[in-house]
Design a protein around this motif. Structure first.
Motif, short mmCIF file in Angstrom:
data_model
loop_
_atom_site.label_atom_id
_atom_site.label_comp_id
_atom_site.label_asym_id
_atom_site.label_seq_id
_atom_site.Cartn_x
_atom_site.Cartn_y
_atom_site.Cartn_z
N ASP A 210 -9.62 2.52 -20.74
CA ASP A 210 -8.89 3.16 -19.65
C ASP A 210 -9.89 3.27 -18.48
O ASP A 210 -11.10 3.19 -18.69
CB ASP A 210 -8.44 4.55 -20.12
CG ASP A 210 -7.96 5.40 -18.98
OD1 ASP A 210 -7.03 4.97 -18.30
OD2 ASP A 210 -8.53 6.49 -18.78
N ASP B 241 -9.59 5.52 -14.98
CA ASP B 241 -9.78 6.87 -14.42
C ASP B 241 -10.11 7.89 -15.51
O ASP B 241 -9.35 8.04 -16.46
CB ASP B 241 -8.50 7.33 -13.73
CG ASP B 241 -8.47 6.95 -12.27
OD1 ASP B 241 -9.42 7.33 -11.56
OD2 ASP B 241 -7.51 6.28 -11.86
N GLY B 242 -11.22 8.59 -15.35
CA GLY B 242 -11.57 9.62 -16.31
C GLY B 242 -12.33 9.09 -17.52
O GLY B 242 -12.84 9.84 -18.33
N THR B 243 -12.38 7.76 -17.62
CA THR B 243 -13.08 7.13 -18.75
C THR B 243 -14.30 6.36 -18.26
O THR B 243 -15.41 6.59 -18.73
CB THR B 243 -12.12 6.19 -19.51
OG1 THR B 243 -11.02 6.96 -19.99
CG2 THR B 243 -12.83 5.52 -20.68
N ASP C 65 -9.21 8.82 -21.95
CA ASP C 65 -9.37 10.28 -21.83
C ASP C 65 -8.06 11.04 -22.01
O ASP C 65 -8.06 12.26 -22.02
CB ASP C 65 -9.98 10.63 -20.46
CG ASP C 65 -9.02 10.39 -19.31
OD1 ASP C 65 -8.43 9.29 -19.25
OD2 ASP C 65 -8.84 11.30 -18.48
N ASP D 160 -3.31 7.24 -23.61
CA ASP D 160 -4.32 6.34 -24.18
C ASP D 160 -4.36 6.39 -25.71
O ASP D 160 -4.30 5.36 -26.38
CB ASP D 160 -5.72 6.70 -23.66
CG ASP D 160 -5.82 6.62 -22.15
OD1 ASP D 160 -5.21 5.71 -21.57
OD2 ASP D 160 -6.50 7.48 -21.56
MG LIG Z 1 -7.60 8.11 -17.71
#
Ligand SMILES: [Mg+2]
Length: 265
Positions: free
Chosen positions: A14, A16-18, A215, A220
């Motif tokens: 993933d 964004d955020g990962t 995340d 996910d």
């Molecule tokens: Mg994400």
């Protein structure tokens, strides 16, 4: 945990955020990817975000030193385009999409309703349209209410952003549901399995040899579990360890960030 993921042939990340947050890479994600590449693991960037094309993602990821030659990029848009190719009910499309994404669909050979003939479309493709207007909403609503084939690229309600999350495709889906009562006939992105099938086919591997790293629990991790992939949850984005424990979802590994991933190979 050494070698826990030793049989893995491809890691699906993933974004964004990962791998990054607000355009800044998380930890030493770029170096971690290099370690995995050296071990012969295929790197796959997997995103539900359909507001731009894979080419644009490639450029963005290369600027962050994340994308290297030989890596694979897969967005819900790419897979939606593949799925629509096989869908006999899809003829002329009215896309809720940015100009760039609409041009991509035209280049792929899709029949896109021209200006003035929108109501002759038999299909509405709902993407993360950052150029959405009230006129477009009115047209799409009438088509959907009238029974058009209705395909959405992904179900995420919001997309992380600096000051406040921004409305994403799932919020648009909710708008049409309120307005005309219909849900999409097909939703492509995570947590649905279409992207896993597509990647496995493109890389000639099986789902059991793929690892999903992300995340979000309900997109996910649910995607990985639904598709029979191995799963690793990172705590660098939306989910806290407490959220994970409360969720009842069971993943193969919980790690602070992607930097810990190398220890599992
Ligand atoms: Mg994400």
């Amino acid at each position: 945990m050494e070698n826990k993921f030793g049989k893995i042939k491809a890691v699906l990340f993933d974004l964004d955020g990962t791998l990054y947050l607000d355009g800044v890479i998380i930890g030493n994600a770029d170096k971690t990817l290099d370690i995995l590449r050296k071990k012969g693991v295929k790197i796959v960037f997997l995103t539900n975000n359909s507001s731009c094309t894979d080419d644009e993602y490639g450029k963005k990821l290369a600027r962050l030193n994340l994308y290297k030659q030989g890596d694979f990029i897969c967005s819900s848009l790419t897979v939606a385009a593949e799925v629509m190719k096989e869908d006999k009910k899809v003829g002329k499309i009215y896309p809720l999409a940015t100009g760039e994404v609409t041009r991509y669909l035209l280049k792929k050979g899709y029949n896109i309703a021209n200006k003035g003939e929108e109501y002759t479309a038999d299909t509405v493709l709902l993407t993360f349209d950052k150029e959405l207007s009230y006129d477009k909403i009115v047209i799409a609503n009438r088509l959907i209410a009238g029974g058009a084939r209705y395909i959405a690229t992904h179900p995420d309600k919001v997309c992380p952003a600096k000051y406040c999350s921004i409305p994403d495709a799932g919020s648009f889906i909710a708008l049409f549901k309120e307005s005309n009562g219909r849900d999409p006939d097909i939703i492509i992105g995570k947590p649905y399995p279409y992207m896993a099938e597509y990647v496995a086919q493109k890389l000639s591997t099986d789902n059991e040899y793929m690892l999903m790293v992300g995340d979000r629990l309900y997109t996910d991790m649910a995607f990985g579990i639904n598709a029979g992939l191995k799963t690793a949850l990172v705590l660098s984005g939306e989910t806290t360890f407490n959220d994970y424990e409360k969720s009842g979802i069971k993943v193969d590994a919980v790690i602070k960030s992607v930097d810990e991933l190398a220890e599992y190979f």
